[in-house]
Write an enzyme that holds these catalytic residues in place. Structure first.
Site, PDB file in Angstrom:
ATOM      1  N   GLY A  38      -1.088  -5.118  -2.800  1.00 44.69           N
ATOM      2  CA  GLY A  38      -0.122  -6.013  -2.343  1.00 44.69           C
ATOM      3  C   GLY A  38      -0.231  -6.814  -0.864  1.00 44.69           C
ATOM      4  CG  ASN A  92      -2.007   5.476  -0.563  1.00 46.24           C
ATOM      5  OD1 ASN A  92      -2.057   6.819  -0.853  1.00 46.24           O
ATOM      6  ND2 ASN A  92      -1.906   4.628  -1.790  1.00 46.24           N
ATOM      7  CB  SER A 138      -0.611   0.012   1.232  1.00 47.23           C
ATOM      8  OG  SER A 138      -1.752   1.133   1.125  1.00 47.23           O
ATOM      9  N   GLY A 139       0.602   2.224  -0.773  1.00 52.14           N
ATOM     10  CA  GLY A 139       1.351   3.452  -1.055  1.00 52.14           C
ATOM     11  C   GLY A 139       2.530   3.364  -1.794  1.00 52.14           C
ATOM     12  CB  THR A 168      -3.481   3.735  -7.544  1.00 51.59           C
ATOM     13  OG1 THR A 168      -3.826   2.493  -7.097  1.00 51.59           O
ATOM     14  CG2 THR A 168      -4.750   4.329  -8.497  1.00 51.59           C
ATOM     15  CB  SER A 206      -5.174   3.271   0.630  1.00 49.98           C
ATOM     16  OG  SER A 206      -5.105   2.003   0.626  1.00 49.98           O
ATOM     17  CB  SER A 207      -6.736   0.879  -4.439  1.00 43.87           C
ATOM     18  OG  SER A 207      -5.958   1.734  -5.152  1.00 43.87           O
ATOM     19  CD  GLU A 218      -3.261  -4.565   3.020  1.00 42.50           C
ATOM     20  OE1 GLU A 218      -3.568  -3.528   2.335  1.00 42.50           O
ATOM     21  OE2 GLU A 218      -4.189  -4.858   3.887  1.00 42.50           O
TER      22      GLU A 218
END
Ligand SMILES: Nc1ncnc2c1ncn2[C@@H]1O[C@H](COP(=O)(O)OP(=O)(O)OP(=O)(O)O)[C@@H](O)[C@H]1O
Ligand SMILES: [Mg+2]
Length: 1010
Positions: free
Chosen positions: A391, A166, A116-117, A121, A169-170, A393
């Site tokens: 990704g 993030n 994440s981050g 994206t 974040s998605s 986690e």
């Protein structure tokens, strides 16, 4: 001078495999150790070089600042250029995937992964933008392209949120297909979405937010809209927005984003009504979050307000809402039992409803986006898929969501290894080089641990979920311990040895993923996996007046007999489907790394990055890529670069490139084991062999430049430009092609605009179009003109703007044809025509026999005498007995003469001819009414003439009597002598006869066919 040399080196530096800052391709690292890897990455990151290759895989490090490497100039630079000719860039990867697709006519996907981050994206957006700018596209397709681009802000508003990691974040996985036609135009798109983190709707950790759209609506929504939705412009007012205590974040501008989203919704064709429903569902979730309960004396939950806005938005009545949120309806045989909730249970049900509504709305939105991007044309397309998926986690506490996400990454890793090995193996095969088996860690054992039917963790979880009785998260853990006790990748507190046990809680289980250990806390697993809505609340919500809600919920697994699939099982099958989708395509990879946890530019946390490098499997990939031969290049490319190193190949090699390369490497002293010659490529086993070659090349180049410089001033620049030109040539070609297409696009755009405004008066928009239309029409007309005057049907239908012109042209053309025709006819014919014309003006539509006469009469030719203008045989009927007498009737300038064999029997001066009667029927009877005062005349003259029309026409010309001719219906009355009348009567029969009837009239019987 010095500057030139510097420029020379800098330019060449971009081309060398070893960049001046570290190396551009990890494949060429001297040693495949973590340390060497990280050191190279750090070196490059410090110079803002965020991209590095491992072969064709792109490693990207989030710079956390805007870099000036995403402009159109950069896009231009990378267009159509060989992968290794320019510094690594995401555009190079996008461009190569695109060109491979076009030349090989196959499908591709780009897998973007990272935690994440890390910038997944952003990477996917950059690729989409690159295609939007660099792919040819016509105006019509621009709309598809806009929709694809605009799907991003919408999906991000509903599917992204600020998290600790993030700010954008998605919270869902996304796979997007971009479809290209054989021309390379982007013509459509399709999105698959995976596992939205619905729990965020009702709960956010400290420092995190709910999905962006809620804040955008509350902060940015227009007064009227908020009023309509019963919302207040204050996030603090809503329980679902305040738990993280950070509704307002400096990095996020909700108000601007609101505008972007509203605009995007329009571009993706969501109509006004649906937009209202959409915001209605968002608002209803906010209202739902504020629903409170009291408990009555028996501890049963009751709604403590009437929740008017919520009821209005959902379109349900107060009683139903109360019942749905505070009771569970249990159907036992024929009876229904209402089982009341406690306050906690009621809150749980309320939250479940909010999550369900939001989740369904998200699915609805993805479907609408897909509809709008759909390409309905059935011709073959190739696709490039973009996979932007969560990704690996690892949190302090990991729950069901992390379990799913990490399982997903485990699957992708498996796919990745399979595909990489497969690709390598295929390349060796294609190049006819013996495959040398590669050692790698196969993570199938972990995938099986999670997903295996009847035995995997997901199956056991499902069993517990479906088991009657009181299954809990802890009983689930016990089942796991029973069934997995010997598995090398599974451990719990109970199963662990003494040392490990210290690191585990009783409610935990730990999986040894390929990327590392993750400890999961079982709390909530059953519940999240079930994701159940009680039937009565589902029924309630199906009644909603909000079309999105009622539609989504009624299509949800409504079969109450069968349980809906659990969340984990659904996720598993969607991943298996995804694997199938991906397996059928060529893979490209982008691995995103996050340099630090604090979103800081310029700060590289080595420990953090090392960890990511590990669980992204980068070293694994590198090892596979280097297992056999680290480096491979097409013979042409290799020869082009290194040919100055061998007198036999410099300056030109005349033979086959492969032979040239062989000569070259022999000259350089390559050992037989160090390289292999494939069909189209040379394979070099160790990077050091290449380095030696590269060093020799640098030196040689330098020597060459110095030598040349000494000899010819300025020659060096020629050399540079020659090299530059070669390198840029393909780029130039690609740009040319794009420019050509851009030009075409402009023309087509103009054309379409012109087409749309074609009905308007000439203006700048349509002038060119109209000119085109004009020219086109005239050309068409020219080839299709009518050939004869009689042809009245051949005339090209004009476009509206040319209607008038066309009419003028048509008239002109006919006049021209008429003129030509008229010039070509003889005087006789001409006279005849004139006569015809006259005849028609007298008789057309009046006398029965006229139409036949027109047809038969043109062949007749009449003899003219000098004095006698016209003569015609007639039968004259005596006035008294109506005896028939064959006579000639001759017209002279002044009079009509009845002649019998050269004797004039009677002369009727035109002046005494007061009328001429004929019937309207098919007969040859004509009656001259003659003024009886004229003594010599003896009443009317009754005749029959076979060429009546011609005769009368002549008469009317010569005597100027057209007005005297009368077409009589019924009997023709006439005077035999002054005061004495008679008549010609007409009747029909089988034989034509003329006789004197009993009444003394002349009876004319026409033949009428039966
Ligand atoms: N190439 C880049 N240039 C500049 N900034 C970047 C770049 N990539 C990422 N960022 C910054 O990092 C932030 C996070 O990136 P992004 O949202 O793409 O992460 P992600 O990998 O999709 O994370 P998640 O898994 O949480 O969705 C972006 O909002 C942006 O500020
Ligand atoms: Mg993301």
């Amino acid at each position: 001078g010095g500057e030139g040399a510097e420029g020379f080196l800098a330019m060449e530096g971009a081309l060398t495999a070893r960049d001046r800052v570290g190396i551009q391709d990890f494949v060429l690292l001297d040693e495949t150790t973590d340390a060497a890897f990280l050191s190279n990455l750090t070196k490059r990151f410090s110079k803002d070089l965020i991209y590095t290759y491992i072969g064709t895989l792109l490693v990207s490090v989030n710079p956390y600042k805007e870099l000036d490497i995403y402009n159109n100039k950069q896009m231009d630079l990378y267009m159509g250029v060989n992968f290794f000719e320019l510094p690594p860039h995401i555009y190079a990867l996008a461009d190569n995937a695109y060109h491979t697709m076009l030349t090989e006519f196959n499908n591709h996907f780009i897998l973007i992964s990272g935690e994440s981050g890390a910038g997944k994206t952003e990477a996917s957006k950059k690729i989409l933008q690159y295609y939007a700018v660099s792919c040819p596209s016509t105006t019509l397709l621009n709309t598809v392209r806009d929709k694809m681009l605009m799907s991003n802000p919408v999906l991000e508003a509903f599917g992204n949120a600020k998290t600790l990691k993030n700010d954008n974040s998605s919270r869902f996985g996304k796979y997007m297909d971009i479809q290209f036609d054989s021309q390379g135009d982007a013509v459509g798109g399709h999105i698959l979405n995976y596992l939205l983190e619905k729990s965020r709707v009702v709960h956010q950790n400290h420092g995190e937010r709910n999905f962006h759209i809620f804040y955008q609506l509350v902060e940015g929504g227009e007064e009227g809209l908020l009023h309509q939705l019963g919302l207040e412009r204050d996030c603090q007012h809503y329980d679902y927005l305040t738990q993280g205590e950070c509704a307002i974040v400096s990095s996020i501008n909700d108000r601007n984003d609101w505008k972007t989203v509203k605009n995007a919704l329009q571009i993706i064709n969501i109509d006004e009504i649906n937009i209202n429903h959409l915001f209605g569902t968002v608002a209803s979730v906010l209202h739902l979050g504020n629903v409170r309960f009291d408990s009555d004396s028996k501890g049963r939950a009751q709604l403590n307000e009437n929740n008017a806005e919520l009821r209005w938005l959902l379109g349900v009545d107060a009683h139903s809402l109360q019942e749905g949120l505070t009771y569970r309806k249990i159907e036992a045989k024929k009876d229904q039992v209402l089982s009341p909730f406690t306050i906690d249970h009621a809150i749980y049900v309320r939250d479940a409803l909010a999550k369900a509504i939001y989740g369904q709305t998200f699915t609805w939105l993805v479907n609408r986006i897909n509809e709008s991007m759909e390409n309905k044309d059935l011709s073959r397309k190739n696709v490039i898929g973009l996979l932007d998926i969560y990704g690996f986690e690892v949190f302090y506490v990991n729950s069901f969501e992390q379990f799913c996400i990490n399982y997903c990454n485990e699957k992708l890793q498996q796919l990745f290894i399979q595909l990489t090995l497969k690709a390598e193996q295929e390349e060796y095969e294609a190049e006819d080089i013996e495959w040398e088996p590669v050692q790698f860690f196969n993570n199938k054992i972990i995938c099986d641990l999670v997903e295996e039917k009847h035995r995997g963790i997901i199956s056991i979880l499902d069993e517990e979920c479906l088991r009657p009785g009181d299954a809990t998260d802890l009983t689930f853990l016990e089942r796991l311990e029973e069934r997995m006790s010997n598995h090398p990748h599974f451990v719990t507190h109970k199963l662990a040895d003494k040392m490990t046990r210290k690191t585990l809680e009783r409610g935990d289980f730990r999986l040894l993923h390929y990327a590392g250990e993750v400890t999961y806390c079982v709390v909530g697993f059953l519940d999240k996996n079930n994701d159940l809505l009680y039937k009565n609340i589902k029924d309630l919500i199906c009644q909603s007046k909000n079309a999105i809600i009622s539609e989504s919920f009624s299509t949800m697994d409504s079969d109450s007999m069968r349980r809906p699939e659990t969340v984990a099982t659904q996720f598993k099958s969607s991943l298996l489907k995804l694997t199938d989708i991906l397996m059928a395509k060529d893979a490209w990879y982008i691995r995103c790394l996050k340099p630090n946890e604090s979103k800081q530019p310029g700060h590289f946390d080595e420990a953090l990055v090392r960890h990511q490098v590990k669980y992204l499997g980068l070293m694994e990939h590198l090892r596979v890529r280097r297992a056999g031969f680290a480096y491979r290049r097409k013979y042409e490319v290799f020869l082009k670069r290194y040919k100055p190193l061998c007198p036999a190949t410099w300056p030109h090699w005349r033979g086959l490139p492969a032979d040239g390369v062989e000569v070259l490497v022999q000259h350089l002293g390559y050992l037989p084991d160090e390289y292999k010659m494939g069909r189209t490529k040379i394979f070099i086993r160790h990077p050091r062999t290449l380095y030696a070659t590269e060093d020799a090349f640098e030196k040689c180049k330098h020597d060459l430049a110095t030598r040349l410089q000494a000899k010819y001033k300025g020659y060096k620049f020629l050399f540079i430009s020659a090299t530059k030109i070669e390198t840029c040539w393909r780029g130039v070609q690609a740009r040319k092609e794009r420019d050509r297409r851009a030009w075409a696009v402009k023309v087509i755009k103009k054309f379409i605009k012109g087409y749309m405004t074609r009905g308007q008066a000439k203006n700048t928009d349509n002038s060119e179009y109209l000119a085109f239309v004009r020219q086109n029409y005239l050309n068409r007309l020219k080839g299709n003109l009518p050939k004869t005057v009689l042809d009245k049907t051949t005339w090209q239908t004009p476009p509206a703007v040319l209607a008038e012109t066309s009419e003028i042209l048509r008239k002109l053309h006919y006049r021209l044809m008429v003129r030509k025709y008229v010039r070509g006819i003889t005087p006789q014919k001409k006279a005849q025509f004139q006569m015809k014309l006259l005849t028609s003006s007298i008789f057309k539509g009046k006398k029965e026999s006229y139409p036949q006469s027109v047809q038969i009469h043109s062949h007749q030719c009449t003899v003219f005498f000098l004095l006698v203008q016209y003569g015609v045989p007639v039968i004259k009927y005596d006035r008294n007995g109506f005896k028939p007498r064959p006579r000639q009737l001759v017209l002279t300038q002044r009079a009509a003469h009845v002649i019998e064999e050269a004797n004039i029997k009677q002369t009727v001066p035109y002046t005494s001819l007061k009328g001429i009667s004929v019937s309207n029927l098919t007969d040859g009877i004509v009656v001259f009414h003659i003024a009886c005062e004229v003594p010599k005349q003896k009443g009317a003259l009754i005749m029959q003439c076979d060429t009546l029309f011609e005769f009368l026409t002549k008469l009317s010309i010569i005597a100027n009597k057209q007005n005297a001719i009368q077409v009589v219906h019924g009997s023709i009355q006439f005077e035999i002598q002054a005061g004495k009348e008679s008549a010609v009567d007409f009747s029909s029969g089988q034989e034509p006869t003329v006789y004197k009837a009993k009444n003394g009239h002349l009876m004319v019987v026409r033949r009428v066919p039966l």
